[in-house]
Design a protein around this motif. Structure first.
Motif, PDB file in Angstrom:
ATOM      1  N   ASP A 175      31.245  41.901  50.407  1.00  0.00           N
ATOM      2  CA  ASP A 175      31.908  42.936  51.204  1.00  0.00           C
ATOM      3  C   ASP A 175      33.323  43.262  50.708  1.00  0.00           C
ATOM      4  O   ASP A 175      34.096  43.913  51.394  1.00  0.00           O
ATOM      5  CB  ASP A 175      31.969  42.516  52.676  1.00  0.00           C
ATOM      6  N   ASP A 176      33.659  42.857  49.510  1.00  0.00           N
ATOM      7  CA  ASP A 176      35.000  43.075  48.972  1.00  0.00           C
ATOM      8  C   ASP A 176      34.899  43.831  47.644  1.00  0.00           C
ATOM      9  O   ASP A 176      33.933  43.664  46.895  1.00  0.00           O
ATOM     10  CB  ASP A 176      35.683  41.721  48.746  1.00  0.00           C
ATOM     11  N   THR A 177      35.861  44.687  47.371  1.00  0.00           N
ATOM     12  CA  THR A 177      35.816  45.466  46.127  1.00  0.00           C
ATOM     13  C   THR A 177      36.811  44.961  45.084  1.00  0.00           C
ATOM     14  O   THR A 177      36.800  45.441  43.963  1.00  0.00           O
ATOM     15  CB  THR A 177      36.138  46.945  46.410  1.00  0.00           C
ATOM     16  N   SER A 178      37.667  44.027  45.447  1.00  0.00           N
ATOM     17  CA  SER A 178      38.656  43.536  44.489  1.00  0.00           C
ATOM     18  C   SER A 178      38.104  42.347  43.703  1.00  0.00           C
ATOM     19  O   SER A 178      37.291  41.578  44.202  1.00  0.00           O
ATOM     20  CB  SER A 178      39.947  43.143  45.201  1.00  0.00           C
ATOM     21  N   PHE A 179      38.527  42.236  42.481  1.00  0.00           N
ATOM     22  CA  PHE A 179      38.118  41.119  41.650  1.00  0.00           C
ATOM     23  C   PHE A 179      39.359  40.341  41.230  1.00  0.00           C
ATOM     24  O   PHE A 179      40.476  40.832  41.314  1.00  0.00           O
ATOM     25  CB  PHE A 179      37.352  41.600  40.413  1.00  0.00           C
ATOM     26  N   SER A 180      39.153  39.126  40.794  1.00  0.00           N
ATOM     27  CA  SER A 180      40.291  38.325  40.340  1.00  0.00           C
ATOM     28  C   SER A 180      40.191  38.134  38.827  1.00  0.00           C
ATOM     29  O   SER A 180      39.103  38.004  38.271  1.00  0.00           O
ATOM     30  CB  SER A 180      40.323  36.972  41.054  1.00  0.00           C
ATOM     31  N   GLU A 181      41.351  38.146  38.196  1.00  0.00           N
ATOM     32  CA  GLU A 181      41.427  38.035  36.753  1.00  0.00           C
ATOM     33  C   GLU A 181      42.328  36.870  36.394  1.00  0.00           C
ATOM     34  O   GLU A 181      43.350  36.647  37.038  1.00  0.00           O
ATOM     35  CB  GLU A 181      41.993  39.339  36.185  1.00  0.00           C
ATOM     36  N   GLY A 182      41.940  36.127  35.400  1.00  0.00           N
ATOM     37  CA  GLY A 182      42.760  35.000  34.974  1.00  0.00           C
ATOM     38  C   GLY A 182      42.541  34.700  33.507  1.00  0.00           C
ATOM     39  O   GLY A 182      41.657  35.272  32.859  1.00  0.00           O
TER      40      GLY A 182
ATOM     41  N   GLU B 179      44.248  32.145  24.434  1.00  0.00           N
ATOM     42  CA  GLU B 179      43.765  32.180  25.816  1.00  0.00           C
ATOM     43  C   GLU B 179      42.679  33.231  25.943  1.00  0.00           C
ATOM     44  O   GLU B 179      42.767  34.298  25.340  1.00  0.00           O
ATOM     45  CB  GLU B 179      44.917  32.506  26.767  1.00  0.00           C
ATOM     46  N   ASP B 180      41.664  32.937  26.741  1.00  0.00           N
ATOM     47  CA  ASP B 180      40.555  33.856  26.938  1.00  0.00           C
ATOM     48  C   ASP B 180      40.569  34.396  28.360  1.00  0.00           C
ATOM     49  O   ASP B 180      40.837  33.660  29.315  1.00  0.00           O
ATOM     50  CB  ASP B 180      39.223  33.155  26.670  1.00  0.00           C
ATOM     51  N   ARG B 181      40.283  35.662  28.505  1.00  0.00           N
ATOM     52  CA  ARG B 181      40.297  36.336  29.809  1.00  0.00           C
ATOM     53  C   ARG B 181      39.002  36.048  30.562  1.00  0.00           C
ATOM     54  O   ARG B 181      37.915  36.081  29.996  1.00  0.00           O
ATOM     55  CB  ARG B 181      40.442  37.840  29.589  1.00  0.00           C
ATOM     56  N   SER B 182      39.131  35.778  31.849  1.00  0.00           N
ATOM     57  CA  SER B 182      37.960  35.571  32.696  1.00  0.00           C
ATOM     58  C   SER B 182      38.118  36.422  33.954  1.00  0.00           C
ATOM     59  O   SER B 182      39.207  36.511  34.521  1.00  0.00           O
ATOM     60  CB  SER B 182      37.794  34.098  33.067  1.00  0.00           C
ATOM     61  N   ILE B 183      37.037  37.036  34.366  1.00  0.00           N
ATOM     62  CA  ILE B 183      37.039  37.903  35.541  1.00  0.00           C
ATOM     63  C   ILE B 183      36.033  37.357  36.545  1.00  0.00           C
ATOM     64  O   ILE B 183      34.880  37.102  36.198  1.00  0.00           O
ATOM     65  CB  ILE B 183      36.670  39.353  35.164  1.00  0.00           C
ATOM     66  N   GLN B 184      36.490  37.173  37.774  1.00  0.00           N
ATOM     67  CA  GLN B 184      35.616  36.716  38.846  1.00  0.00           C
ATOM     68  C   GLN B 184      35.116  37.932  39.620  1.00  0.00           C
ATOM     69  O   GLN B 184      35.901  38.786  40.040  1.00  0.00           O
ATOM     70  CB  GLN B 184      36.371  35.779  39.791  1.00  0.00           C
ATOM     71  N   ALA B 185      33.838  38.004  39.803  1.00  0.00           N
ATOM     72  CA  ALA B 185      33.244  39.124  40.532  1.00  0.00           C
ATOM     73  C   ALA B 185      33.644  39.074  42.007  1.00  0.00           C
ATOM     74  O   ALA B 185      33.837  37.996  42.567  1.00  0.00           O
ATOM     75  CB  ALA B 185      31.724  39.074  40.404  1.00  0.00           C
ATOM     76  N   PRO B 186      33.762  40.238  42.632  1.00  0.00           N
ATOM     77  CA  PRO B 186      34.120  40.248  44.057  1.00  0.00           C
ATOM     78  C   PRO B 186      32.950  39.768  44.914  1.00  0.00           C
ATOM     79  O   PRO B 186      31.792  39.792  44.491  1.00  0.00           O
ATOM     80  CB  PRO B 186      34.442  41.713  44.331  1.00  0.00           C
ATOM     81  N   SER B 187      33.279  39.361  46.131  1.00  0.00           N
ATOM     82  CA  SER B 187      32.220  38.963  47.065  1.00  0.00           C
ATOM     83  C   SER B 187      31.496  40.213  47.559  1.00  0.00           C
ATOM     84  O   SER B 187      31.871  41.341  47.255  1.00  0.00           O
ATOM     85  CB  SER B 187      32.821  38.175  48.231  1.00  0.00           C
TER      86      SER B 187
END
Length: 128
Positions: free
Chosen positions: A36-43, A26-34
């Protein structure tokens, strides 16, 4: 008739028939935050399911369910793949393993040894 010298072949440590266990990479992918938001999503996304030879490498010293050392716990031998990165993890038998080191045996790009550590809690905190 002149005598011919035959070179001895180097014995391999394993053969293709030794790859008996099915693992998933499995490969890690990170979604950049929008904006006005500082959190990112990881999957994680599946790269491929492949056959591997699985060996126990080292035993981890554990105290109160927390690993004291970050030694690799398993060694996975797979066919050569150039898609393995430091963000790749292994799913085997319901557990997740983080790759700590790789080794290209005999530098022939036929097999790849992945040294991995059972991925779990790095720290244990009291419940709220």
């Amino acid at each position: 008739m002149p005598s011919r010298q035959t070179g001895k072949r180097k014995l391999r440590k394993f053969a293709i028939g030794d790859l008996r266990e099915c693992i998933s990479l499995e490969d890690r992918s990170i979604q950049a935050p929008s904006f006005d938001d500082t959190s990112f999503s990881e999957g994680y996304t599946d790269i491929i399911e492949t056959w591997a030879m699985v060996e126990t490498e080292f035993k981890n010293r554990v105290f109160d369910d927390v690993a004291l050392e970050a030694k690799p716990s398993h060694k996975f031998t797979i066919r050569w793949r150039d898609t393995i990165t430091s963000e790749t993890r292994i799913r085997y038998d319901g557990d997740l393993y983080r790759i700590t080191q790789t080794d290209d045996t005999e530098t022939r790009k036929e097999y790849l040894i992945l040294f991995a550590k059972l991925d779990g809690d790095e720290s244990k905190e009291a419940n709220q």
